[in-house]
Design a protein around this motif. Structure first.
Motif, PDB file in Angstrom:
ATOM      1  N   MET A   1       0.855  -1.179   0.000  1.00  0.00           N
ATOM      2  CA  MET A   1       0.000   0.000   0.000  1.00  0.00           C
ATOM      3  C   MET A   1       0.899   1.241   0.000  1.00  0.00           C
ATOM      4  O   MET A   1       1.906   1.285   0.665  1.00  0.00           O
ATOM      5  CB  MET A   1      -0.913  -0.029   1.226  1.00  0.00           C
ATOM      6  N   THR A   2       0.494   2.248  -0.725  1.00  0.00           N
ATOM      7  CA  THR A   2       1.228   3.496  -0.826  1.00  0.00           C
ATOM      8  C   THR A   2       1.190   4.256   0.500  1.00  0.00           C
ATOM      9  O   THR A   2       0.182   4.260   1.190  1.00  0.00           O
ATOM     10  CB  THR A   2       0.603   4.380  -1.927  1.00  0.00           C
ATOM     11  N   THR A   3       2.301   4.910   0.835  1.00  0.00           N
ATOM     12  CA  THR A   3       2.343   5.733   2.036  1.00  0.00           C
ATOM     13  C   THR A   3       1.541   7.009   1.800  1.00  0.00           C
ATOM     14  O   THR A   3       1.670   7.652   0.766  1.00  0.00           O
ATOM     15  CB  THR A   3       3.797   6.094   2.388  1.00  0.00           C
ATOM     16  N   VAL A   4       0.717   7.356   2.770  1.00  0.00           N
ATOM     17  CA  VAL A   4      -0.156   8.523   2.668  1.00  0.00           C
ATOM     18  C   VAL A   4       0.157   9.465   3.818  1.00  0.00           C
ATOM     19  O   VAL A   4       0.339   9.033   4.951  1.00  0.00           O
ATOM     20  CB  VAL A   4      -1.643   8.085   2.737  1.00  0.00           C
ATOM     21  N   ASP A   5       0.222  10.768   3.531  1.00  0.00           N
ATOM     22  CA  ASP A   5       0.435  11.768   4.571  1.00  0.00           C
ATOM     23  C   ASP A   5      -0.904  12.066   5.236  1.00  0.00           C
ATOM     24  O   ASP A   5      -1.714  12.843   4.729  1.00  0.00           O
ATOM     25  CB  ASP A   5       1.029  13.034   3.959  1.00  0.00           C
ATOM     26  N   LEU A   6      -1.156  11.415   6.365  1.00  0.00           N
ATOM     27  CA  LEU A   6      -2.449  11.557   7.032  1.00  0.00           C
ATOM     28  C   LEU A   6      -2.651  12.923   7.671  1.00  0.00           C
ATOM     29  O   LEU A   6      -3.763  13.254   8.066  1.00  0.00           O
ATOM     30  CB  LEU A   6      -2.636  10.448   8.062  1.00  0.00           C
ATOM     31  N   THR A   7      -1.611  13.739   7.754  1.00  0.00           N
ATOM     32  CA  THR A   7      -1.805  15.095   8.270  1.00  0.00           C
ATOM     33  C   THR A   7      -2.649  15.928   7.304  1.00  0.00           C
ATOM     34  O   THR A   7      -3.186  16.954   7.689  1.00  0.00           O
ATOM     35  CB  THR A   7      -0.462  15.803   8.531  1.00  0.00           C
TER      36      THR A   7
ATOM     37  N   ALA B   1     -15.847   7.793  -5.027  1.00  0.00           N
ATOM     38  CA  ALA B   1     -16.146   9.213  -4.798  1.00  0.00           C
ATOM     39  C   ALA B   1     -14.884  10.026  -4.515  1.00  0.00           C
ATOM     40  O   ALA B   1     -14.960  11.233  -4.311  1.00  0.00           O
ATOM     41  CB  ALA B   1     -17.130   9.355  -3.637  1.00  0.00           C
ATOM     42  N   GLY B   2     -13.721   9.371  -4.476  1.00  0.00           N
ATOM     43  CA  GLY B   2     -12.465  10.107  -4.302  1.00  0.00           C
ATOM     44  C   GLY B   2     -11.742   9.879  -2.992  1.00  0.00           C
ATOM     45  O   GLY B   2     -10.702  10.484  -2.743  1.00  0.00           O
ATOM     46  N   TRP B   3     -12.293   9.035  -2.111  1.00  0.00           N
ATOM     47  CA  TRP B   3     -11.642   8.731  -0.841  1.00  0.00           C
ATOM     48  C   TRP B   3     -10.474   7.783  -1.086  1.00  0.00           C
ATOM     49  O   TRP B   3     -10.428   7.060  -2.075  1.00  0.00           O
ATOM     50  CB  TRP B   3     -12.635   8.092   0.117  1.00  0.00           C
ATOM     51  N   THR B   4      -9.521   7.762  -0.150  1.00  0.00           N
ATOM     52  CA  THR B   4      -8.343   6.904  -0.237  1.00  0.00           C
ATOM     53  C   THR B   4      -8.411   5.839   0.849  1.00  0.00           C
ATOM     54  O   THR B   4      -8.630   6.158   2.015  1.00  0.00           O
ATOM     55  CB  THR B   4      -7.056   7.740  -0.043  1.00  0.00           C
ATOM     56  N   LEU B   5      -8.219   4.589   0.446  1.00  0.00           N
ATOM     57  CA  LEU B   5      -8.149   3.498   1.408  1.00  0.00           C
ATOM     58  C   LEU B   5      -6.816   3.600   2.136  1.00  0.00           C
ATOM     59  O   LEU B   5      -5.759   3.561   1.515  1.00  0.00           O
ATOM     60  CB  LEU B   5      -8.269   2.149   0.700  1.00  0.00           C
ATOM     61  N   ILE B   6      -6.860   3.769   3.464  1.00  0.00           N
ATOM     62  CA  ILE B   6      -5.621   3.927   4.231  1.00  0.00           C
ATOM     63  C   ILE B   6      -5.327   2.726   5.116  1.00  0.00           C
ATOM     64  O   ILE B   6      -4.243   2.632   5.693  1.00  0.00           O
ATOM     65  CB  ILE B   6      -5.643   5.221   5.086  1.00  0.00           C
ATOM     66  N   GLY B   7      -6.283   1.811   5.223  1.00  0.00           N
ATOM     67  CA  GLY B   7      -6.026   0.625   6.030  1.00  0.00           C
ATOM     68  C   GLY B   7      -7.203  -0.317   6.017  1.00  0.00           C
ATOM     69  O   GLY B   7      -8.313   0.046   5.639  1.00  0.00           O
ATOM     70  N   GLN B   8      -6.915  -1.543   6.398  1.00  0.00           N
ATOM     71  CA  GLN B   8      -7.979  -2.523   6.553  1.00  0.00           C
ATOM     72  C   GLN B   8      -7.561  -3.510   7.622  1.00  0.00           C
ATOM     73  O   GLN B   8      -6.370  -3.710   7.861  1.00  0.00           O
ATOM     74  CB  GLN B   8      -8.292  -3.223   5.240  1.00  0.00           C
TER      75      GLN B   8
END
Length: 63
Positions: free
Chosen positions: A1-7, A27-34
């Protein structure tokens, strides 16, 4: 999974239904975890965590 800047996340939501999570992603949201596990009855479940990283207010595909 790609690293995302959650800030940069304007909102984070959790969903337990794959179809609902897919609507958020479309709708444009990013999956950050499961996460996978079982509920108190032993029924398997998956939790999808999504973040709104886009410009403007978060789009809610349920509205």
């Amino acid at each position: 999974m790609t690293t995302v800047d959650l800030t940069k996340a304007k909102e984070v939501v959790a969903r337990f239904d794959a179809n609902e999570a897919n609507r958020f992603i479309k709708a444009g949201w990013t999956l950050i975890g499961q996460a996978h596990g079982k509920d108190e009855s032993g029924y398997p479940l998956t939790k999808y965590e999504l973040a709104w990283l886009g410009d403007g207010d978060p789009v809610n595909p349920q509205r």
